[in-house]
Enzyme design. Structure first.
Site, PDB file in Angstrom:
ATOM      1  N   SER A  48       0.700  -1.407  -0.097  1.00 29.37           N
ATOM      2  CA  SER A  48      -0.252  -0.258  -0.058  1.00 29.37           C
ATOM      3  C   SER A  48       0.752   1.584   0.141  1.00 29.37           C
ATOM      4  O   SER A  48       1.951   1.333   0.484  1.00 29.37           O
ATOM      5  CB  SER A  48      -0.639   0.337   1.143  1.00 29.37           C
ATOM      6  OG  SER A  48      -1.574   1.336   1.287  1.00 29.37           O
ATOM      7  N   TYR A  63      -0.978  -0.004  10.342  1.00 23.05           N
ATOM      8  CA  TYR A  63      -1.287  -0.511   9.418  1.00 23.05           C
ATOM      9  C   TYR A  63      -0.343   0.289   8.249  1.00 23.05           C
ATOM     10  O   TYR A  63       0.516  -0.897   7.212  1.00 23.05           O
ATOM     11  CB  TYR A  63      -2.852   0.602   8.271  1.00 23.05           C
ATOM     12  CG  TYR A  63      -2.936  -0.620   7.400  1.00 23.05           C
ATOM     13  CD1 TYR A  63      -3.139  -1.545   6.632  1.00 23.05           C
ATOM     14  CD2 TYR A  63      -3.218   0.672   5.883  1.00 23.05           C
ATOM     15  CE1 TYR A  63      -3.776  -2.105   5.113  1.00 23.05           C
ATOM     16  CE2 TYR A  63      -2.817   0.366   4.388  1.00 23.05           C
ATOM     17  CZ  TYR A  63      -3.325  -0.878   4.478  1.00 23.05           C
ATOM     18  OH  TYR A  63      -3.785  -1.722   3.403  1.00 23.05           O
TER      19      TYR A  63
HETATM   20  N1  LIG Z   1      -8.859  -0.345  -0.708  1.00 25.95           N
HETATM   21  C1  LIG Z   1      -7.756   0.020  -1.228  1.00 25.95           C
HETATM   22  O1  LIG Z   1      -8.363   1.305  -1.255  1.00 25.95           O
HETATM   23  C2  LIG Z   1      -6.756  -0.193  -0.531  1.00 25.95           C
HETATM   24  C3  LIG Z   1      -4.779   0.315  -1.040  1.00 25.95           C
HETATM   25  C4  LIG Z   1      -3.981  -0.237  -0.933  1.00 25.95           C
HETATM   26  C5  LIG Z   1      -3.753  -1.132  -0.669  1.00 25.95           C
HETATM   27  N2  LIG Z   1      -4.953  -2.513  -0.480  1.00 25.95           N
HETATM   28  C6  LIG Z   1      -4.315  -3.956  -0.428  1.00 25.95           C
HETATM   29  O2  LIG Z   1      -4.988  -4.101  -1.650  1.00 25.95           O
HETATM   30  C7  LIG Z   1      -5.200  -5.693  -0.365  1.00 25.95           C
HETATM   31  C8  LIG Z   1      -6.335  -6.411  -0.992  1.00 25.95           C
HETATM   32  O3  LIG Z   1      -7.339  -5.162  -0.835  1.00 25.95           O
HETATM   33  P1  LIG Z   1      -8.776  -5.210  -1.156  1.00 25.95           P
HETATM   34  O4  LIG Z   1      -9.230  -3.150  -1.003  1.00 25.95           O
HETATM   35  O5  LIG Z   1      -9.365  -6.124  -2.245  1.00 25.95           O
HETATM   36  O6  LIG Z   1     -10.046  -5.529   0.382  1.00 25.95           O
HETATM   37  P2  LIG Z   1     -10.796  -6.170   1.025  1.00 25.95           P
HETATM   38  O7  LIG Z   1     -11.767  -6.694  -0.371  1.00 25.95           O
HETATM   39  O8  LIG Z   1     -11.683  -5.829   1.997  1.00 25.95           O
HETATM   40  O9  LIG Z   1      -9.790  -7.686   1.060  1.00 25.95           O
HETATM   41  C9  LIG Z   1      -9.430  -7.770   2.085  1.00 25.95           C
HETATM   42  C10 LIG Z   1      -9.465  -9.424   2.034  1.00 25.95           C
HETATM   43  O10 LIG Z   1      -8.102  -9.708   3.274  1.00 25.95           O
HETATM   44  C11 LIG Z   1      -8.856 -11.177   3.787  1.00 25.95           C
HETATM   45  N3  LIG Z   1      -7.821 -11.484   4.750  1.00 25.95           N
HETATM   46  C12 LIG Z   1      -8.166 -10.992   5.749  1.00 25.95           C
HETATM   47  N4  LIG Z   1      -7.615 -11.488   6.881  1.00 25.95           N
HETATM   48  C13 LIG Z   1      -7.239 -12.917   6.249  1.00 25.95           C
HETATM   49  C14 LIG Z   1      -6.252 -13.318   7.132  1.00 25.95           C
HETATM   50  N5  LIG Z   1      -6.420 -13.969   8.861  1.00 25.95           N
HETATM   51  N6  LIG Z   1      -6.650 -14.819   6.177  1.00 25.95           N
HETATM   52  C15 LIG Z   1      -6.985 -14.215   4.977  1.00 25.95           C
HETATM   53  N7  LIG Z   1      -6.984 -13.722   4.259  1.00 25.95           N
HETATM   54  C16 LIG Z   1      -7.210 -12.386   4.922  1.00 25.95           C
HETATM   55  C17 LIG Z   1      -9.765 -10.982   3.883  1.00 25.95           C
HETATM   56  O11 LIG Z   1     -10.541 -11.706   3.629  1.00 25.95           O
HETATM   57  P3  LIG Z   1     -11.756 -12.192   4.571  1.00 25.95           P
HETATM   58  O12 LIG Z   1     -13.373 -12.148   3.811  1.00 25.95           O
HETATM   59  O13 LIG Z   1     -12.401 -13.480   5.127  1.00 25.95           O
HETATM   60  O14 LIG Z   1     -11.904 -10.955   6.039  1.00 25.95           O
HETATM   61  C18 LIG Z   1     -10.109 -10.498   2.460  1.00 25.95           C
HETATM   62  O15 LIG Z   1     -10.828 -11.679   0.792  1.00 25.95           O
HETATM   63  C19 LIG Z   1      -5.172  -5.778   1.152  1.00 25.95           C
HETATM   64  O16 LIG Z   1      -3.873  -6.871   0.846  1.00 25.95           O
HETATM   65  C20 LIG Z   1      -5.259  -4.482   1.156  1.00 25.95           C
HETATM   66  O17 LIG Z   1      -3.937  -3.962   2.368  1.00 25.95           O
HETATM   67  C21 LIG Z   1      -6.306  -2.013   0.068  1.00 25.95           C
END
Ligand SMILES: NC(=O)c1ccc[n+]([C@@H]2O[C@H](COP(=O)([O-])OP(=O)(O)OC[C@H]3O[C@@H](n4cnc5c(N)ncnc54)[C@H](OP(=O)(O)O)[C@@H]3O)[C@@H](O)[C@H]2O)c1
Length: 247
Positions: A140, A153
């Site tokens: 991120s 985070y």
């Molecule tokens: N959205 C943003 O603005 C943003 C910005 C920068 C970086 N990111 C990064 O992008 C990546 C994807 O995030 P996203 O935005 O697509 O959000 P998201 O849809 O909320 O996805 C987060 C995922 O992480 C999984 N997760 C959480 N804890 C876990 C665990 N203990 N074991 C296995 N899986 C786990 C969740 O599974 P469950 O459904 O089981 O909870 C969910 O599938 C993440 O690494 C996030 O930090 C996102």
């Protein structure tokens, strides 16, 4: 081009689009997530849309060491040795809670950093033995600068950035590529309902951008691209001034 790609945290909104981008290119996939039923639904959707082989299974980032080793053995049994691994899981957590409750800090560190290290250490061994393939780590922009609003985070993602950088250096000599992805704000469940978001990208755009960056041989990519300059500007703000701002 059907080599298997393993997606960790495959129910994430960004991961779903990364998986679709690989499926569109004909890859076999193994989708892994905590929610076994939901990840199987995602697998079924990709099979229907792209006509590729897609398997699914349960995976928890915090099921360290033996749990991850056993999980990888099951993946290999089902689809063979993965050629690529996409680390997509992540946990934003609640900064204010994490400041006073170590359990919440532990969840943030445990999922974003320790969980990533545990599973990628094992994947790295397997990829190095194959002398080829790739790792994509979704980190991120939050890892670039410590800010009062999300430094737990951010610190966990900063740790992941340095880990991936070192891994890239190590695995280069084995012919394995490592891509660090730094998304800005993306419209996913992670950011749903958050106030004052700006420059928010669609997960489709980010998912396809990740696979294109891999194809272009990039080491680090900001998505969308302009976040490189947003973060550069933020890093150029002197510390004496930055600490006075409520960022
Ligand atoms: N959205 C943003 O603005 C943003 C910005 C920068 C970086 N990111 C990064 O992008 C990546 C994807 O995030 P996203 O935005 O697509 O959000 P998201 O849809 O909320 O996805 C987060 C995922 O992480 C999984 N997760 C959480 N804890 C876990 C665990 N203990 N074991 C296995 N899986 C786990 C969740 O599974 P469950 O459904 O089981 O909870 C969910 O599938 C993440 O690494 C996030 O930090 C996102």
């Amino acid at each position: 081009m059907t080599e298997p790609v393993l997606i960790l945290g495959a129910t994430s909104a960004i991961a779903r689009h990364v998986a679709a981008a690989f499926a569109r290119r004909g890859h076999t996939l193994f989708l892994a997530a905590r929610d076994a039923r939901e990840v199987e639904r995602a697998a079924s959707d990709l099979r229907i849309r792209f006509g590729v082989r897609v398997e699914s299974g349960e995976f928890d980032a915090e099921d360290y060491e033996e749990g991850h080793a056993e999980f990888l053995r099951r993946v290999v049994e089902r689809v063979g040795e993965p050629h690529g691994v996409v680390l997509a899981f992540g946990y934003l957590g609640e900064q204010e809670l994490a400041e006073r409750d170590f359990d919440e800090s532990g969840r943030i560190i445990g999922r974003n950093f320790a969980g990533a290290v545990s599973v990628l250490n094992l994947c790295a061994e397997r990829l190095a033995a194959q002398r080829g393939g790739f790792v994509i780590g979704i980190s991120s922009v939050a890892g670039d600068v410590g800010r009062q609003s999300n430094y737990l985070y951010g610190a966990s993602k900063a740790g992941l950035n340095v880990y991936l950088q070192g891994l890239r250096n190590r695995l280069f000599h084995a012919g394995v590529r490592v891509l660090t992805v730094k998304p800005g704000f993306v419209d996913t469940p992670m950011t749903y309902g958050m106030p004052r978001l700006f420059l928010v990208a669609a997960p489709e755009e980010v998912g396809e951008g990740i696979v294109r960056a891999l194809e272009r041989g990039r080491n680090v990519v900001y998505l969308p691209w302009f976040w490189r300059y947003v973060m550069l500007a933020l890093r150029l703000v002197p510390e004496g001034l930055r600490k006075r701002l409520k960022l």
